[in-house]
Design an enzyme around this catalytic site. Sequence first.
Site, PDB file in Angstrom:
ATOM      1  N   SER A 158     -68.700  28.055 118.145  1.00  0.00           N
ATOM      2  CA  SER A 158     -67.849  27.522 117.079  1.00  0.00           C
ATOM      3  C   SER A 158     -68.284  26.112 116.708  1.00  0.00           C
ATOM      4  O   SER A 158     -67.845  25.578 115.701  1.00  0.00           O
ATOM      5  CB  SER A 158     -66.384  27.535 117.525  1.00  0.00           C
ATOM      6  OG  SER A 158     -66.256  26.820 118.735  1.00  0.00           O
ATOM      7  N   ARG A 200     -62.357  35.494 135.685  1.00  0.00           N
ATOM      8  CA  ARG A 200     -63.527  35.444 134.796  1.00  0.00           C
ATOM      9  C   ARG A 200     -64.791  35.894 135.528  1.00  0.00           C
ATOM     10  O   ARG A 200     -65.654  36.561 134.950  1.00  0.00           O
ATOM     11  CB  ARG A 200     -63.692  34.030 134.233  1.00  0.00           C
ATOM     12  CG  ARG A 200     -62.639  33.728 133.164  1.00  0.00           C
ATOM     13  CD  ARG A 200     -62.803  32.351 132.585  1.00  0.00           C
ATOM     14  NE  ARG A 200     -64.087  32.148 131.944  1.00  0.00           N
ATOM     15  CZ  ARG A 200     -64.643  30.949 131.746  1.00  0.00           C
ATOM     16  NH1 ARG A 200     -64.021  29.865 132.142  1.00  0.00           N
ATOM     17  NH2 ARG A 200     -65.807  30.842 131.155  1.00  0.00           N
ATOM     18  N   HIS A 205     -72.766  23.282 130.492  1.00  0.00           N
ATOM     19  CA  HIS A 205     -71.398  23.325 131.030  1.00  0.00           C
ATOM     20  C   HIS A 205     -71.348  23.914 132.439  1.00  0.00           C
ATOM     21  O   HIS A 205     -70.289  24.361 132.873  1.00  0.00           O
ATOM     22  CB  HIS A 205     -70.476  24.094 130.076  1.00  0.00           C
ATOM     23  CG  HIS A 205     -70.243  23.364 128.779  1.00  0.00           C
ATOM     24  ND1 HIS A 205     -69.656  23.943 127.681  1.00  0.00           N
ATOM     25  CD2 HIS A 205     -70.517  22.082 128.400  1.00  0.00           C
ATOM     26  CE1 HIS A 205     -69.585  23.060 126.688  1.00  0.00           C
ATOM     27  NE2 HIS A 205     -70.112  21.926 127.108  1.00  0.00           N
ATOM     28  N   VAL A 215     -71.346  29.645 130.920  1.00  0.00           N
ATOM     29  CA  VAL A 215     -71.439  29.511 132.379  1.00  0.00           C
ATOM     30  C   VAL A 215     -71.666  30.881 133.019  1.00  0.00           C
ATOM     31  O   VAL A 215     -71.682  30.999 134.236  1.00  0.00           O
ATOM     32  CB  VAL A 215     -70.148  28.856 132.949  1.00  0.00           C
ATOM     33  CG1 VAL A 215     -69.985  27.444 132.409  1.00  0.00           C
ATOM     34  CG2 VAL A 215     -68.898  29.690 132.646  1.00  0.00           C
ATOM     35  N   ASP A 216     -71.859  31.923 132.192  1.00  0.00           N
ATOM     36  CA  ASP A 216     -71.839  33.294 132.716  1.00  0.00           C
ATOM     37  C   ASP A 216     -73.147  33.760 133.362  1.00  0.00           C
ATOM     38  O   ASP A 216     -73.173  34.801 134.022  1.00  0.00           O
ATOM     39  CB  ASP A 216     -71.408  34.289 131.620  1.00  0.00           C
ATOM     40  CG  ASP A 216     -72.292  34.243 130.372  1.00  0.00           C
ATOM     41  OD1 ASP A 216     -73.493  33.951 130.472  1.00  0.00           O
ATOM     42  OD2 ASP A 216     -71.751  34.539 129.276  1.00  0.00           O
ATOM     43  N   GLU A 263     -68.504  34.095 112.122  1.00  0.00           N
ATOM     44  CA  GLU A 263     -67.576  33.360 111.258  1.00  0.00           C
ATOM     45  C   GLU A 263     -68.239  32.061 110.792  1.00  0.00           C
ATOM     46  O   GLU A 263     -69.204  31.611 111.399  1.00  0.00           O
ATOM     47  CB  GLU A 263     -66.301  33.006 112.048  1.00  0.00           C
ATOM     48  CG  GLU A 263     -65.484  34.223 112.413  1.00  0.00           C
ATOM     49  CD  GLU A 263     -64.437  33.930 113.486  1.00  0.00           C
ATOM     50  OE1 GLU A 263     -64.167  32.746 113.750  1.00  0.00           O
ATOM     51  OE2 GLU A 263     -63.910  34.902 114.039  1.00  0.00           O
ATOM     52  N   ASN A 272     -73.702  33.551 113.395  1.00  0.00           N
ATOM     53  CA  ASN A 272     -72.315  33.594 113.838  1.00  0.00           C
ATOM     54  C   ASN A 272     -71.549  34.635 113.025  1.00  0.00           C
ATOM     55  O   ASN A 272     -71.915  34.929 111.894  1.00  0.00           O
ATOM     56  CB  ASN A 272     -71.664  32.205 113.643  1.00  0.00           C
ATOM     57  CG  ASN A 272     -70.449  32.002 114.528  1.00  0.00           C
ATOM     58  OD1 ASN A 272     -69.506  32.776 114.485  1.00  0.00           O
ATOM     59  ND2 ASN A 272     -70.491  30.972 115.355  1.00  0.00           N
ATOM     60  N   TYR A 293     -60.606  31.378 137.241  1.00  0.00           N
ATOM     61  CA  TYR A 293     -62.069  31.469 137.358  1.00  0.00           C
ATOM     62  C   TYR A 293     -62.485  32.731 138.105  1.00  0.00           C
ATOM     63  O   TYR A 293     -63.509  33.338 137.800  1.00  0.00           O
ATOM     64  CB  TYR A 293     -62.653  30.203 138.003  1.00  0.00           C
ATOM     65  CG  TYR A 293     -62.846  29.141 136.956  1.00  0.00           C
ATOM     66  CD1 TYR A 293     -63.983  29.126 136.161  1.00  0.00           C
ATOM     67  CD2 TYR A 293     -61.849  28.208 136.704  1.00  0.00           C
ATOM     68  CE1 TYR A 293     -64.137  28.188 135.148  1.00  0.00           C
ATOM     69  CE2 TYR A 293     -61.997  27.265 135.691  1.00  0.00           C
ATOM     70  CZ  TYR A 293     -63.141  27.265 134.917  1.00  0.00           C
ATOM     71  OH  TYR A 293     -63.293  26.361 133.908  1.00  0.00           O
TER      72      TYR A 293
HETATM   73  P1  OAD Z   1     -66.023  29.601 121.059  1.00  0.00           P
HETATM   74  O1  OAD Z   1     -65.119  30.650 121.586  1.00  0.00           O
HETATM   75  O2  OAD Z   1     -65.420  28.317 120.614  1.00  0.00           O
HETATM   76  O3  OAD Z   1     -66.850  30.172 119.823  1.00  0.00           O
HETATM   77  C1  OAD Z   1     -67.460  31.416 119.895  1.00  0.00           C
HETATM   78  C2  OAD Z   1     -68.135  31.642 118.561  1.00  0.00           C
HETATM   79  O4  OAD Z   1     -68.854  32.837 118.638  1.00  0.00           O
HETATM   80  C3  OAD Z   1     -67.188  31.754 117.379  1.00  0.00           C
HETATM   81  O5  OAD Z   1     -67.632  30.892 116.345  1.00  0.00           O
HETATM   82  C4  OAD Z   1     -67.294  33.214 116.949  1.00  0.00           C
HETATM   83  O6  OAD Z   1     -67.208  33.374 115.546  1.00  0.00           O
HETATM   84  C5  OAD Z   1     -68.684  33.565 117.424  1.00  0.00           C
HETATM   85  N1  OAD Z   1     -68.911  34.979 117.780  1.00  0.00           N
HETATM   86  C6  OAD Z   1     -68.082  35.854 118.367  1.00  0.00           C
HETATM   87  N2  OAD Z   1     -68.687  37.020 118.597  1.00  0.00           N
HETATM   88  C7  OAD Z   1     -69.957  36.894 118.118  1.00  0.00           C
HETATM   89  C8  OAD Z   1     -71.089  37.762 118.045  1.00  0.00           C
HETATM   90  N3  OAD Z   1     -71.043  39.004 118.535  1.00  0.00           N
HETATM   91  N4  OAD Z   1     -72.218  37.283 117.482  1.00  0.00           N
HETATM   92  C9  OAD Z   1     -72.272  36.025 116.975  1.00  0.00           C
HETATM   93  N5  OAD Z   1     -71.238  35.171 117.025  1.00  0.00           N
HETATM   94  C10 OAD Z   1     -70.095  35.596 117.580  1.00  0.00           C
HETATM   95  O7  OAD Z   1     -67.144  29.370 122.186  1.00  0.00           O
HETATM   96  P2  OAD Z   1     -68.120  28.122 122.363  1.00  0.00           P
HETATM   97  O8  OAD Z   1     -68.507  27.555 121.049  1.00  0.00           O
HETATM   98  O9  OAD Z   1     -69.176  28.546 123.299  1.00  0.00           O
HETATM   99  O10 OAD Z   1     -66.084  24.805 127.392  1.00  0.00           O
HETATM  100  O11 OAD Z   1     -67.164  27.096 123.096  1.00  0.00           O
HETATM  101  C11 OAD Z   1     -67.677  25.871 123.506  1.00  0.00           C
HETATM  102  C12 OAD Z   1     -66.971  25.422 124.762  1.00  0.00           C
HETATM  103  O12 OAD Z   1     -65.569  25.411 124.557  1.00  0.00           O
HETATM  104  C13 OAD Z   1     -67.159  26.368 125.953  1.00  0.00           C
HETATM  105  O13 OAD Z   1     -68.342  26.127 126.658  1.00  0.00           O
HETATM  106  C14 OAD Z   1     -65.955  26.103 126.780  1.00  0.00           C
HETATM  107  C15 OAD Z   1     -64.942  26.117 125.669  1.00  0.00           C
HETATM  108  O14 OAD Z   1     -63.731  25.561 125.909  1.00  0.00           O
HETATM  109  C16 OAD Z   1     -65.409  24.498 128.508  1.00  0.00           C
HETATM  110  O15 OAD Z   1     -64.708  25.300 129.108  1.00  0.00           O
HETATM  111  C17 OAD Z   1     -65.617  23.090 128.958  1.00  0.00           C
END
Ligand code: OAD
Length: 255
Positions: A205, A79, A135, A119-120, A231, A229, A76
């Site tokens: 995602s 990060r 979160h 969380v940033d 992807e 997104n 952490y």
């Molecule tokens: P993820 O890392 O799972 O997903 C990030 C998403 O952002 C992916 O679908 C990428 O395709 C997309 N992405 C990347 N760069 C991008 C850009 N420039 N513009 C648009 N999209 C982009 O992150 P989260 O979905 O936030 O929780 O993850 C959810 C939770 O899982 C987090 O809060 C964290 C993690 O484990 C905990 O730690 C409890």
Amino acid sequence: MRDFAAAAQPLTDAGGLREALRAATSLVVLTGAGISAESGVPTFRGTGGLWRNYSPEELATPEAFARNPRLVWEWYDWRRQVIYQAQPNAGHQALVELEHRIAARPPGEGGFTLVTQNVDGLHDRAGSRQVLKLHGDIWLTRCTVCGALERNEYVLLKELPPRCRCGCVLRPGVVWFGETLPAAEWERASQACARTQVIMVVGTSAVVYPAAGLAELARAAGARLAIINLEPTPLDSRADWVLSGKAGAILPALL
Ligand code: OAD
């Protein structure tokens, strides 16, 4: 997949969404790590994602912290250093502008609600006024014994794990896997989703629940769903608009 930033193509799918945003008096935006990717903050899944190299079980669960608080804090703290150096990007800023525009419209049922899994703190730094953080917040610490909550926006490099004034170990003020989401934030987010006209799901995602369920909740209550997104996501098949590309290019273009 189209990358609007690279290809400078018109937002052909976005015309209807732009119209919907222009008319909306209620809008929910749910963001994930992807919105901060262009600020240099790593995402969790996908290319370069943190969970490619680290295990959530070892770093983001209460059990991991009980086993090795120092290791969890080192992660952490690293990060925090990355985030400390990052600046909000055009995507964060576009959401600030959207909040102002919706607030200036005749009062509707819901107004603008920004919900994030991040969380940033970059939405706050960009100037978003009300951010529902599902979160938690990496800049908060919480005492594992007396529960004291503190905000310290510096990098904790001295002693790890850091300690509370009461002498006990502090933990990061974030939600780990296996923990419940903060009740007040969840309640407000789900209420906003139940009455919003449009929900935009940006840079997530959409695989972590219950956060990802907000899109389904809004959809079931009649909202139109837009996905932004790089992807494909599991929500795409139910979306009214799927805009493939970088949030930092698409969000400003929508305005
Ligand atoms: P993820 O890392 O799972 O997903 C990030 C998403 O952002 C992916 O679908 C990428 O395709 C997309 N992405 C990347 N760069 C991008 C850009 N420039 N513009 C648009 N999209 C982009 O992150 P989260 O979905 O936030 O929780 O993850 C959810 C939770 O899982 C987090 O809060 C964290 C993690 O484990 C905990 O730690 C409890």
